[in-house]
Design a protein around this motif. Sequence first.
Motif, PDB file in Angstrom:
ATOM      1  N   TRP A  55       0.870  -1.172   0.000  1.00  0.00           N
ATOM      2  CA  TRP A  55       0.000   0.000   0.000  1.00  0.00           C
ATOM      3  C   TRP A  55       0.909   1.225   0.000  1.00  0.00           C
ATOM      4  CZ3 TRP A  55      -4.890  -1.024  -0.989  1.00  0.00           C
ATOM      5  CH2 TRP A  55      -5.425  -2.242  -0.598  1.00  0.00           C
ATOM      6  N   LEU A  56       0.458   2.326  -0.546  1.00  0.00           N
ATOM      7  CA  LEU A  56       1.271   3.539  -0.588  1.00  0.00           C
ATOM      8  C   LEU A  56       1.730   3.962   0.804  1.00  0.00           C
ATOM      9  CD1 LEU A  56      -0.558   5.689  -3.281  1.00  0.00           C
ATOM     10  CD2 LEU A  56       1.697   4.632  -3.448  1.00  0.00           C
ATOM     11  N   LYS A  57       0.872   3.791   1.786  1.00  0.00           N
ATOM     12  CA  LYS A  57       1.227   4.184   3.156  1.00  0.00           C
ATOM     13  C   LYS A  57       2.370   3.341   3.712  1.00  0.00           C
ATOM     14  CE  LYS A  57      -2.401   1.408   5.348  1.00  0.00           C
ATOM     15  NZ  LYS A  57      -1.578   0.371   5.886  1.00  0.00           N
ATOM     16  N   ASP A  58       2.579   2.139   3.166  1.00  0.00           N
ATOM     17  CA  ASP A  58       3.645   1.246   3.625  1.00  0.00           C
ATOM     18  C   ASP A  58       4.884   1.311   2.744  1.00  0.00           C
ATOM     19  OD1 ASP A  58       1.945   0.339   5.634  1.00  0.00           O
ATOM     20  OD2 ASP A  58       1.145  -1.250   4.359  1.00  0.00           O
ATOM     21  N   SER A  61       9.326   1.920   3.173  1.00  0.00           N
ATOM     22  CA  SER A  61       9.772   1.452   4.485  1.00  0.00           C
ATOM     23  C   SER A  61      11.149   0.804   4.421  1.00  0.00           C
ATOM     24  CB  SER A  61       8.756   0.458   5.062  1.00  0.00           C
ATOM     25  OG  SER A  61       8.701  -0.694   4.243  1.00  0.00           O
ATOM     26  N   GLU A  64      10.444  -3.088   0.582  1.00  0.00           N
ATOM     27  CA  GLU A  64       9.278  -3.234  -0.281  1.00  0.00           C
ATOM     28  C   GLU A  64       9.082  -4.665  -0.778  1.00  0.00           C
ATOM     29  OE1 GLU A  64      11.234  -0.537  -0.517  1.00  0.00           O
ATOM     30  OE2 GLU A  64       9.801   1.031  -0.061  1.00  0.00           O
ATOM     31  N   HIS A  67       6.638  -7.112   0.897  1.00  0.00           N
ATOM     32  CA  HIS A  67       5.201  -7.034   0.618  1.00  0.00           C
ATOM     33  C   HIS A  67       4.782  -7.952  -0.517  1.00  0.00           C
ATOM     34  CE1 HIS A  67       4.516  -3.747   3.384  1.00  0.00           C
ATOM     35  NE2 HIS A  67       5.631  -3.222   2.934  1.00  0.00           N
ATOM     36  N   ARG A  80      -9.529  -0.247  -4.822  1.00  0.00           N
ATOM     37  CA  ARG A  80      -8.624   0.625  -4.047  1.00  0.00           C
ATOM     38  C   ARG A  80      -7.273   0.823  -4.738  1.00  0.00           C
ATOM     39  NH1 ARG A  80      -8.278  -1.539   1.900  1.00  0.00           N
ATOM     40  NH2 ARG A  80      -7.056   0.352   2.040  1.00  0.00           N
ATOM     41  N   GLU A  83      -4.497   3.404  -4.000  1.00  0.00           N
ATOM     42  CA  GLU A  83      -3.767   3.305  -2.733  1.00  0.00           C
ATOM     43  C   GLU A  83      -2.603   2.319  -2.801  1.00  0.00           C
ATOM     44  OE1 GLU A  83      -6.477   2.654   0.615  1.00  0.00           O
ATOM     45  OE2 GLU A  83      -8.113   3.188  -0.753  1.00  0.00           O
ATOM     46  N   ALA A  85       1.080   0.936  -4.331  1.00  0.00           N
ATOM     47  CA  ALA A  85       2.343   1.400  -4.911  1.00  0.00           C
ATOM     48  C   ALA A  85       2.671   0.631  -6.190  1.00  0.00           C
ATOM     49  CB  ALA A  85       3.468   1.224  -3.898  1.00  0.00           C
TER      50      ALA A  85
END
Length: 105
Positions: A55-58, A61, A64, A67, A80, A83, A85
Motif C-alpha cells: 500500500w502507498l502508506k507502507d 519502508s 518493499e 510485501h 482501491r 492506494e 504502490a
Amino acid sequence: MLGRGFYEREEITDLIQLLRFLDNKTDELALAAVLRSPLCGLSDNALLALRCAPWLKDAGSGDELRHFTQTRRLFTALRRHREIAFISEPEHKLLDRAALLINDL
C-alpha cells in the motif's frame, strides 16, 4: 448458424470470463483474465502490483520486496488501486475504466 470455433475466439472467451466474474465475484482467475484482456488492457506488472504490491502508506519502508509475499483479493485491489504502490498513472487510468465497467455491470 454460428461457425465452428466461435466460442474459442478471443473476444468471446474474454466476454465469457467477464460473465463468470459477474456471476461469482470470488473468481480471481476470471477477473485477472478480464483485466488482462483487451477489454481492460492491464499489463502483467500492474496485475502483479494489484495482487501484492505494498500500500502507498507502507511503501518506502526500506523493505518493499517483503510485501510481494503477501497477497490481496483482486476485486478489493481494483476498488482501491489508487492506494497501491508501483502502479503507473496510465495503468491507474485503465483501472479506473475497468472498475467503472465492472461496477456498471
